[in-house]
Design a protein around this motif. Sequence first.
Motif, PDB file in Angstrom:
ATOM      1  N   ASN A  49      40.592  47.442  37.513  1.00  0.00           N
ATOM      2  CA  ASN A  49      41.587  46.561  38.128  1.00  0.00           C
ATOM      3  C   ASN A  49      42.641  46.100  37.131  1.00  0.00           C
ATOM      4  OD1 ASN A  49      42.512  45.289  40.499  1.00  0.00           O
ATOM      5  ND2 ASN A  49      41.577  43.349  39.901  1.00  0.00           N
TER       6      ASN A  49
ATOM      7  N   SER B 120      30.375  46.230  38.604  1.00  0.00           N
ATOM      8  CA  SER B 120      31.099  44.994  38.325  1.00  0.00           C
ATOM      9  C   SER B 120      31.939  45.148  37.067  1.00  0.00           C
ATOM     10  CB  SER B 120      30.110  43.831  38.160  1.00  0.00           C
ATOM     11  OG  SER B 120      29.410  43.587  39.364  1.00  0.00           O
TER      12      SER B 120
ATOM     13  N   SER C   4      36.013  46.079  37.529  1.00  0.00           N
ATOM     14  CA  SER C   4      36.800  44.945  37.039  1.00  0.00           C
ATOM     15  C   SER C   4      37.759  45.433  35.959  1.00  0.00           C
ATOM     16  CB  SER C   4      35.879  43.854  36.482  1.00  0.00           C
ATOM     17  OG  SER C   4      35.103  43.279  37.511  1.00  0.00           O
TER      18      SER C   4
ATOM     19  N   SER D  56      30.247  38.574  44.109  1.00  0.00           N
ATOM     20  CA  SER D  56      31.661  38.411  44.438  1.00  0.00           C
ATOM     21  C   SER D  56      31.947  36.992  44.917  1.00  0.00           C
ATOM     22  CB  SER D  56      32.077  39.423  45.510  1.00  0.00           C
ATOM     23  OG  SER D  56      33.426  39.239  45.888  1.00  0.00           O
TER      24      SER D  56
ATOM     25  N   GLU E 274      34.169  35.810  42.194  1.00  0.00           N
ATOM     26  CA  GLU E 274      35.526  36.078  42.690  1.00  0.00           C
ATOM     27  C   GLU E 274      35.940  35.106  43.802  1.00  0.00           C
ATOM     28  OE1 GLU E 274      35.339  40.922  41.909  1.00  0.00           O
ATOM     29  OE2 GLU E 274      34.720  40.074  43.828  1.00  0.00           O
TER      30      GLU E 274
END
Length: 283
Positions: A81, A74, A78, A187, A191
């Motif tokens: 990204n 995670s 992240s 997620s 997210e």
Amino acid sequence: MPLRDLLLAISVPLLWGVGFVVTKPGMEVFPPMLINGLRWSLSGLILVWFFPIPKKYLINIFMVSIISCTLQYSLTFSGLNLIDASSAVLFVQSEVPFGVLIAYFYLKEKPIFKNILGLIIAFVGLIVLSGSPNLAGKYIGVILVLCGAFTWSLGQILIKPISEKINGFVLTAWVGIFAGPQLILCSQLIEGNVYQNILEADFNAWLIVLYLGILMNALGYSIWYYVLGKYAINKILPVMLLLPVTGVITAIVLLGERPNINVLIGGIIIIFGVGMILIGKER
């Protein structure tokens, strides 16, 4: 180390370096936690049917899956990204100096002077790398990747006693069975839109998930757990120095990234410092 085990060990950073980079375009479709939840679920579901249940170690594997997979991926992905893949794969090399620090406090291993000097040099390299123009305004991503590297190092120290007792494929299977659903749930909570993201994913995104689940996880992690269980951490970690080489080359070839001089200089300093730590480490 026998040639067979050496080749197996070298294959791990090769598989991981490519996978680390190809994940970046995959996250244009699947957000970070979801793509890792899918990959670990896939690897777990592929492997779990072929091996007996390690009942004595399930609780330990479950706890390790939270630290070394759910939390670590995670954080790391992240961060990936938010920054260039070539920079991120170099930042991940901080896992080795982090490992030295964790071993000092957790295993009471006192590093020699050369290791301390190498640790300082490695972090100087991180400072040079983080000053790169293509990371301007992306320091949250840098911090996330560094936190992920620290968590990975901690996870490997915690998982080593288990890897010495059970098969690497078994360990990968059950880490996947536990970590996959955890990441997918995270997620959805953080997210959002998991179901919609899965429905709208294109063919290329699923190809990336297949690579991550089969080659990077089912094969790569199973090999890693095998060599981790067979050799001392300080002896096997040097092969990870191949990861930034593979990652940067892959980022250049597949993603068209062009690392600037700061990235190259910082990466060389990091590798040099990490190399000093590994070469100077006691048996």
